[in-house]
Scaffold this active site. Structure first.
Site, PDB file in Angstrom:
ATOM      1  N   CYS A  91     -10.711   7.645  -9.480  1.00  0.00           N
ATOM      2  CA  CYS A  91     -10.268   7.335  -8.286  1.00  0.00           C
ATOM      3  C   CYS A  91     -11.322   7.722  -7.362  1.00  0.00           C
ATOM      4  CB  CYS A  91      -9.051   8.135  -8.125  1.00  0.00           C
ATOM      5  SG  CYS A  91      -7.960   7.313  -6.416  1.00  0.00           S
ATOM      6  N   ARG A 125      -1.313   1.503   0.905  1.00  0.00           N
ATOM      7  CA  ARG A 125      -1.797   2.304  -0.377  1.00  0.00           C
ATOM      8  C   ARG A 125      -1.117   1.348  -1.525  1.00  0.00           C
ATOM      9  NH1 ARG A 125      -4.191   6.972   0.340  1.00  0.00           N
ATOM     10  NH2 ARG A 125      -4.106   7.388  -1.781  1.00  0.00           N
ATOM     11  N   HIS A 187      -4.774   7.967 -12.737  1.00  0.00           N
ATOM     12  CA  HIS A 187      -4.744   9.406 -12.789  1.00  0.00           C
ATOM     13  C   HIS A 187      -3.808   9.733 -13.955  1.00  0.00           C
ATOM     14  CE1 HIS A 187      -6.650  10.364  -9.006  1.00  0.00           C
ATOM     15  NE2 HIS A 187      -5.959   9.227  -8.446  1.00  0.00           N
TER      16      HIS A 187
END
Length: 231
Positions: A91, A125, A187
């Protein structure tokens, strides 16, 4: 001799259990009778020689904290990446390997420029579970990023999105694979969920074609279950 894992910015860049990737690498190496040394490298520290480097994710606050320091480290990082050292970046850690990050108000934040790609702030997002097809099989993780990353044409993505957003939610690419540098938005942490990816990173770091088999039946079952659940 121990396998050296450098954890870059362990205090600042560690979202969503990203440090679990180091735990996974350490456990899988130790299961094969390798000694492992984990070295934290923070702001102001020089990067020592290593076998594997890991950079986790961070929010905007943490990215601002490391911004000046990561530019000072850009020459070292570029050298290590181009010389074929093994590196995993997640990320925000992935984003800082690129040329710049453009904010919503069109401010350009210069990054390391180690690789020819850039990131722009998205209006919304990109959040959720992601599954993508990689050279090492289907890979599953969790993404939560406000940046859209665009790779230069000569760069190879790590995989093709099956479910989720990936690099930008537009071109179905996810992450980057350049020499032995792995970048991804996944993640989770990503490596315990994807033992084949973890072992590929280990093989490249050790410069071997095969690894000793270990008992990872539960890890494989977890991986298969998550892929089935999210696709």
């Amino acid at each position: 001799m121990a396998v050296k894992i450098v954890h870059l910015y362990p205090d600042e860049m560690n979202l969503y259990g990203d440090c679990g990737n180091i735990i996974c690498l350490k456990k899988r190496l130790e299961a094969r009778n390798f000694k492992v040394e984990v070295i934290g490298v923070g702001i102001g520290d020089r990067i020592p020689n290593f076998d594997i480097m890991f950079i986790g994710g961070g929010q905007d606050r943490e990215m601002k904290l490391i911004c000046k320091d990561i530019r000072r480290k850009s020459e070292e990082l570029t050298y290590y990446i181009n010389s074929g050292k093994t590196l995993l970046a997640i990320c925000g850690g992935y984003q800082i390997l690129g040329e710049y990050y453009k904010t919503l108000n069109s401010q350009t934040i210069e990054l390391t420029g180690a690789l020819p790609f850039f990131t722009e702030c998205a209006k919304q997002r990109m959040i959720g579970n992601i599954v993508f097809e990689s050279p090492f099989g289907k890979t599953v993780g969790f993404e939560n990023h406000g940046g859209k990353t665009y790779l230069a044409k000569e760069l190879q993505p790590l995989g093709k999105v099956i479910t989720g957003f990936g690099n930008n939610g537009e071109d179905k690419t996810e992450g980057i694979l350049y020499k032995n540098t792995f970048g991804t938005y996944a993640h989770g942490p990503v490596l315990p969920k994807n033992p084949m990816l973890a072992d590929e990173i280990i093989k490249r770091a050790l410069c071997v074609g095969e690894l000793q088999n270990i008992d990872d039946e539960l890890e494989q079952k977890c991986h298969n279950s998550l892929v089935s659940r999210f696709t």
